[in-house]
Scaffold this active site. Structure first.
Site, PDB file in Angstrom:
ATOM      1  N   HIS A 162     -16.598 -32.923  22.586  1.00  0.00           N
ATOM      2  CA  HIS A 162     -16.940 -33.562  23.858  1.00  0.00           C
ATOM      3  C   HIS A 162     -17.606 -34.921  23.622  1.00  0.00           C
ATOM      4  O   HIS A 162     -17.255 -35.922  24.257  1.00  0.00           O
ATOM      5  CB  HIS A 162     -17.871 -32.647  24.652  1.00  0.00           C
ATOM      6  CG  HIS A 162     -18.245 -33.176  26.004  1.00  0.00           C
ATOM      7  ND1 HIS A 162     -17.559 -32.849  27.144  1.00  0.00           N
ATOM      8  CD2 HIS A 162     -19.237 -34.015  26.397  1.00  0.00           C
ATOM      9  CE1 HIS A 162     -18.107 -33.453  28.187  1.00  0.00           C
ATOM     10  NE2 HIS A 162     -19.142 -34.169  27.759  1.00  0.00           N
ATOM     11  N   GLU A 163     -18.564 -34.970  22.698  1.00  0.00           N
ATOM     12  CA  GLU A 163     -19.317 -36.213  22.484  1.00  0.00           C
ATOM     13  C   GLU A 163     -18.459 -37.309  21.859  1.00  0.00           C
ATOM     14  O   GLU A 163     -18.637 -38.490  22.170  1.00  0.00           O
ATOM     15  CB  GLU A 163     -20.545 -35.935  21.609  1.00  0.00           C
ATOM     16  CG  GLU A 163     -21.535 -34.948  22.196  1.00  0.00           C
ATOM     17  CD  GLU A 163     -22.118 -35.397  23.527  1.00  0.00           C
ATOM     18  OE1 GLU A 163     -22.007 -36.593  23.859  1.00  0.00           O
ATOM     19  OE2 GLU A 163     -22.662 -34.552  24.247  1.00  0.00           O
ATOM     20  N   HIS A 167     -16.750 -39.194  24.480  1.00  0.00           N
ATOM     21  CA  HIS A 167     -17.571 -40.261  25.048  1.00  0.00           C
ATOM     22  C   HIS A 167     -17.646 -41.461  24.104  1.00  0.00           C
ATOM     23  O   HIS A 167     -17.625 -42.614  24.538  1.00  0.00           O
ATOM     24  CB  HIS A 167     -18.976 -39.744  25.325  1.00  0.00           C
ATOM     25  CG  HIS A 167     -19.073 -38.843  26.512  1.00  0.00           C
ATOM     26  ND1 HIS A 167     -18.704 -39.219  27.779  1.00  0.00           N
ATOM     27  CD2 HIS A 167     -19.507 -37.559  26.621  1.00  0.00           C
ATOM     28  CE1 HIS A 167     -18.913 -38.223  28.624  1.00  0.00           C
ATOM     29  NE2 HIS A 167     -19.384 -37.195  27.944  1.00  0.00           N
ATOM     30  N   HIS A 195     -16.704 -38.429  32.219  1.00  0.00           N
ATOM     31  CA  HIS A 195     -16.417 -37.038  32.527  1.00  0.00           C
ATOM     32  C   HIS A 195     -15.180 -36.896  33.402  1.00  0.00           C
ATOM     33  O   HIS A 195     -14.813 -37.807  34.143  1.00  0.00           O
ATOM     34  CB  HIS A 195     -17.609 -36.390  33.233  1.00  0.00           C
ATOM     35  CG  HIS A 195     -18.688 -35.979  32.303  1.00  0.00           C
ATOM     36  ND1 HIS A 195     -20.016 -35.951  32.658  1.00  0.00           N
ATOM     37  CD2 HIS A 195     -18.654 -35.592  31.003  1.00  0.00           C
ATOM     38  CE1 HIS A 195     -20.741 -35.558  31.632  1.00  0.00           C
ATOM     39  NE2 HIS A 195     -19.941 -35.334  30.615  1.00  0.00           N
TER      40      HIS A 195
END
Length: 501
Positions: free
Chosen positions: A179-180, A183, A189
């Site tokens: 997930h990170e 980013h 998101h």
């Protein structure tokens, strides 16, 4: 031959026409000039994500590295990271590992507590990590592309989430990194539950939104001219409606009181929160007990601010990077997403933002621009812009005096943000204004655009998990279905929900 007086009249008429054209074009530029960056969206596919052409590297060949940490086995770390980047490479990006972590574009570090990036970790539990978006227009790299993981956590190394219960309080590092890193390469998101970038723990496979988001940033961006990457179904993916949940909108926000939440810092960095905290936590600030000792008594301004806070008196309230801030006089309170006050607060506002003001002042507005820069409004008319990466002050902007010509006093003007729109309000006159220039976007702004009735004596409007109106008599009201909640006698005292001492 034309008489001289007729020639003069013609010249005068032509001059008047030229002046009118110049004035018209000037007004058009002043009132309709948008500084927003257009985002190219592929309308041929359903999308549930927000993208920015600013967030991304200038190449599809991205290097990465990881700095080992003594607590974890290096082989486990490398295998996990390799698996994460292999998954993201399915989007068409090419990831290459390099040994020197300082030279890599995506850099993974493990830190404890305060690590000099303005986002300290809190020890075991709650905050697990955060990441900084890349920016293709920045000359200095700064923290862009960095992923920080809380080294106080106990991680297990497994890319499958089916057996999380077997690991008790351990955290799946693969899920966090997957997930990170999203980013760190530029994705915000997604509201699609099948997406890796959905703000809750998910699986280890990319969703349609993840592919589409990377396509818009790296392959279909108007700043780039690469051949558009064609999405191929590497695995079966579920498609959903392009509509998003009502709480999500077009903002990088999400409900903060749900289980397995990833707490984000809006448009700058994202913070991952351990999923096992009390599900009964809400965004409402928890009760605070202030011990007014002799040390407080020597600082009369702080003592005065605390007393005002505890009686419900606030100057403004805002959500910045996903956290609640309450401003009173020269001080501010900062709350975690679970409602707990950060240690050491209240602090002087100048401690967090270098507002160059000598003497007493008060913050009357605080908001984020569409690109994530933080703006602090002081004494109603002066606004200070802080860089989203370095948090350095880079511009001071005055609110144009002609913005609300019928406003009887500039001290009655409030500026607030709702659903990615910025408004100025005074004496029930409302205007939508530009985030960067603070100039008017529309000559007339319909009151219906706000979604709530205009109430007198407002000091600010809070838009987070609902819309709340705050008045100068220390009261607030929640807007329900575009109406002020009348079931609770309209306005309640701020001490009932926001300033509990």
């Amino acid at each position: 031959m034309m008489p001289q007086y007729e020639r003069k009249q013609i010249i005068i008429h032509i001059s008047c026409v030229i002046i009118c054209v110049v004035v018209t074009l000037t007004l058009f530029h002043v009132f309709w000039n948008d500084n927003y960056i257009a985002v190219d969206v592929n309308y041929d596919v359903p999308y549930n994500f927000s993208v920015s052409p600013d967030f991304g590297f200038n190449t599809t060949n991205i290097t990465w590295s990881l700095k080992p940490y003594y607590k974890y086995d290096i082989n486990d770390l490398m295998n996990t990271a390799n698996s994460v980047f292999k998954i993201w490479s399915r989007t068409g990006l090419n990831f290459t590992y390099i040994k020197n972590v300082d030279e890599a574009m995506v850099r993974i570090y493990f830190y404890r507590q305060d690590h000099n990036d303005s986002f300290p970790f809190d020890g075991k539990g709650k905050i697990l990590g955060h990441a900084f978006y890349p920016n293709r227009h920045r000359i200095n790299r700064g923290l862009a592309g960095e992923v920080h993981i809380d080294a106080d956590e106990q991680f297990y190394f497994n890319d499958k989430l089916e057996n999380m219960s077997e690991y008790d309080d351990s955290i799946n590092l693969h899920a966090i990194l997957l997930h990170e890193v999203g980013h760190a390469i530029g994705l915000l998101h997604s509201a699609n539950k099948s997406s890796i970038m959905y703000p809750y723990y998910g699986g280890s496979k990319l969703g349609v939104d993840d592919f589409n988001g990377i396509q818009q940033i790296y392959f279909a961006n108007k700043y780039k001219h690469n051949k558009i990457f064609t999405y191929n179904k590497y695995h079966k993916l579920e498609t959903t409606s392009s509509s998003t949940p009502s709480y999500y909108g077009n903002r990088d926000r999400y409900p903060i009181n749900k289980k397995r939440s990833l707490s984000s810092v809006f448009n700058i960095t994202t913070t991952t929160v351990k999923p096992s905290y009390d599900k009964n936590n809400t965004f409402t600030p928890q009760k605070i007990c202030f011990n007014i000792t002799s040390s407080y008594k020597t600082h009369n301004t702080k003592l005065t601010a605390i007393r005002k806070y505890c009686t419900g008196h606030i100057d403004t309230i805002s959500v910045i990077r996903g956290e609640l801030y309450i401003f009173v006089d020269e001080y501010h309170w900062r709350f975690r997403s679970n409602g707990l006050l950060y240690s050491g607060y209240p602090l002087k506002t100048t401690h967090s933002w270098s507002v160059p003001i000598i003497g007493r002042f008060k913050v009357t507005s605080a908001f984020e621009t569409l690109t994530g820069d933080i703006v602090i409004g002081v004494n109603y008319t002066t606004f200070y812009y802080f860089d989203r990466m370095s948090m350095q002050l880079y511009r001071m902007q005055k609110l144009p005096l002609h913005l609300l010509p019928r406003c009887r006093s500039t001290k009655k003007t409030i500026v607030f943000s709702i659903d990615s729109h910025l408004y100025a309000l005074c004496d029930r006159i409302i205007r939508e204004i530009d985030f960067n220039s603070l100039r008017m976007k529309r000559m007339k702004t319909k009151r219906s655009m706000l979604g709530f009735p205009l109430v007198s004596n407002l000091i600010t409007v809070l838009d987070h998990d609902g819309i709340y109106l705050f008045r100068n008599d220390n009261t607030y009201a929640e807007v329900i279905r575009s109406r002020v909640d009348s079931s609770s006698s309209y306005f309640k005292n701020n001490t009932d929900k926001w300033t509990i001492c």
